[in-house]
Scaffold this active site. Structure first.
Site, mmCIF file in Angstrom:
data_model
loop_
_atom_site.group_PDB
_atom_site.id
_atom_site.type_symbol
_atom_site.label_atom_id
_atom_site.label_comp_id
_atom_site.label_asym_id
_atom_site.label_seq_id
_atom_site.Cartn_x
_atom_site.Cartn_y
_atom_site.Cartn_z
ATOM 1 N N GLU A 1 8.868 -14.283 19.233
ATOM 2 C CA GLU A 1 9.563 -15.373 19.926
ATOM 3 C C GLU A 1 10.267 -14.936 21.214
ATOM 4 O O GLU A 1 11.504 -14.994 21.318
ATOM 5 C CB GLU A 1 10.577 -16.037 18.984
ATOM 6 C CG GLU A 1 9.950 -16.618 17.733
ATOM 7 C CD GLU A 1 10.947 -17.410 16.881
ATOM 8 O OE1 GLU A 1 12.133 -17.462 17.226
ATOM 9 O OE2 GLU A 1 10.515 -17.993 15.873
ATOM 10 N N GLU B 1 5.686 -17.869 10.705
ATOM 11 C CA GLU B 1 6.963 -18.268 10.090
ATOM 12 C C GLU B 1 6.961 -19.779 9.918
ATOM 13 O O GLU B 1 6.577 -20.509 10.835
ATOM 14 C CB GLU B 1 8.185 -17.918 10.968
ATOM 15 C CG GLU B 1 8.538 -16.464 11.013
ATOM 16 C CD GLU B 1 9.751 -16.194 11.902
ATOM 17 O OE1 GLU B 1 10.634 -17.071 12.048
ATOM 18 O OE2 GLU B 1 9.792 -15.089 12.460
#
Ligand code: FCB
Length: 449
Positions: free
Chosen positions: A167, A352
């Site tokens: 991320e 995720e």
């Protein structure tokens, strides 16, 4: 009537964690301090001053934790390496004991038939590098590639899947623009510079992995569909900006070799165009893409917010997680399809997905009933099947998270685990969601009643 929807053969069933969130013992065996260690020890930065000093004590309990993964039936596990355990100064001498910890973990996973998916960077930067500017220093591109090289040489024969960054958008937005994550800066100019160096560092690490690959390498991004809050033109424009900033700022350069047209205007004076050699470095061929998905982004114009000039507003009709995030499984289907349409049919992994909900205490019979999390997982897994049916090449799913753990500046207040952790005793107790997940894995299918 009961129907069943299957997943592809050889689908990866995993759970995900990250080093600082679970390991504890952050300075053990010669490890160097990380920026998160310093940030969490700075008064006022995290809820209740919570730190990762103990977390889930995974550094010492990893073997027991791998048994838990075996019980769940996982065939994959996504975790990150703490850069500073391996290179205490971030560069220079290698700390053999740090490498040894990960070698023991990897070997144990492989013995149990669990494939390691290793993230090189999940936000814990060596503090020694932070002192030299961290992601603002152009030298970090080489520092990261050198660190990646050490990891590839140590574990390349045993790790079949690597990801460079977790991320990058959050690293910049939370760490350099809004100051809510380490290193806690608030600067538009820095957010632009850090983004560029993250992208180049990703490319340099992929290049270091080499053309003759023994395994596969990719990157993990967090994506969210951006929809305007109203039909007003300013909300529509805001949602397009939010999409460019979060969804395309990293993927367009990595996969298309260019940057979204809107960014120069959004960053203003902070923006400098990419040099052609940077774009070439960033656009190294990758083997797969990891996508983290949690929520949708209903977007409203707000001129006070830098870069996006937009805020996320909750959908009043949706269920919300404890973090106020809309539960919107359709968004996962949409995102997986969008990536496939925009960037081509690249192999995808949901690296995720999960939710923090209030959990009741452990019941007398030793169970924890978490129906909202079961429902969340069920509906998002269904969304994955829908995306596969509609053409996306999704090859695996990793629940966030294996355990309740250190949720960054929220400390231990938000529990995302499918396994409960009692932070006083470190006892692990599978929640009902863990049993649900184990059943899905065993069947390689979702049973719909
Ligand atoms: C993601 C992070 C992960 C965790 C979840 C809830 O953005 O990658 O470490 O904090 O959110």
């Amino acid at each position: 009537m009961t129907a069943s929807s299957g997943f592809p053969d050889e689908f990866l069933w995993g759970a995900a964690t990250s080093a600082y969130q679970i390991e504890g013992s952050p300075l053990a065996d010669g490890a160097g301090e990380s920026n998160w260690h310093r940030f969490s020890h700075t008064p006022g930065r995290t809820l209740n001053g919570d730190t990762g000093d103990v977390a889930c004590d995974h550094y010492r309990r990893y073997a027991e934790d791998v048994e838990l993964m075996t019980w769940l039936g996982l065939n994959a596990y996504r975790f990150s390496l703490a850069w500073g355990r391996i290179l205490p100064e971030g560069r220079g001498p290698v700390n053999r004991k740090g490498l040894d910890f990960y070698a023991r973990l990897i070997d144990r996973l492989l013995e149990r038939g669990i494939q390691p998916l290793v993230t090189l960077y999940h936000w814990d930067l060596p503090a020694a590098l932070d002192e030299r500017g961290g992601w603002l220093n152009p030298e970090i591109v080489d520092w990261f590639a050198d660190y990646a090289g050490v990891a590839f040489r140590a574990f390349g024969d045993r790790v079949p899947m690597w990801t460079t960054l977790n991320e990058p958008w959050v690293v910049c937005d939370a760490g350099y623009l809004h100051g809510v994550h380490a290193p806690g800066h608030r600067s538009l100019a820095e957010a632009a510079v850090a983004a560029r160096h993250l992208l180049c560092a990703h490319g340099a690490a992929v290049r270091a992995y080499g053309g003759e690959r023994t395994g596969r390498i990719g990157v993990v991004v967090n994506l969210a569909p951006k929809d305007p809050a109203t039909g007003a033109p300013e909300d529509l424009a805001a949602s397009v900006r939010a999409d460019a900033y979060m969804n395309r700022q990293y993927l367009d350069p990595i996969l298309l070799g260019r940057s979204p047209d809107l960014l120069p205007e959004m960053f203003g004076d902070a923006w400098t165009p990419f040099r052609p050699e940077d774009l070439k470095l960033i656009r190294q061929p990758i083997d797969f893409l990891g996508i983290n998905y949690y929520k949708r982004g209903i977007t409203k114009f707000d001129p006070s917010v830098p870069i996006e000039r937009a805020i996320r507003v909750p959908d009043p009709r949706a269920t919300h997680t404890e973090l106020g995030w809309d539960v919107f499984p359709q968004g996962l289907t949409d995102i997986l399809k969008w990536v496939t349409q925009r960037y081509g049919r690249i192999p995808l992994y949901v690296t995720e997905n999960g939710a923090a909900f209030y959990d009741p205490p452990v019941a007398d019979n030793g169970t924890i009933d978490d129906p909202l999390r079961v429902d969340y997982l069920h509906r998002h897994l269904h969304a994955v099947i829908d995306a596969i049916d509609e053409g996306a090449d999704v090859r695996g799913y990793f629940a966030w998270s294996l355990f309740d753990n250190y949720e960054w500046s929220h400390g231990f207040s938000k529990r995302f685990g499918i396994v409960h952790v009692d932070y006083d005793t470190q006892k692990r107790t599978p929640k009902k969601s863990a049993r649900f997940y184990a059943d899905v894995i065993r069947a390689n299918a979702l049973t719909l009643s």
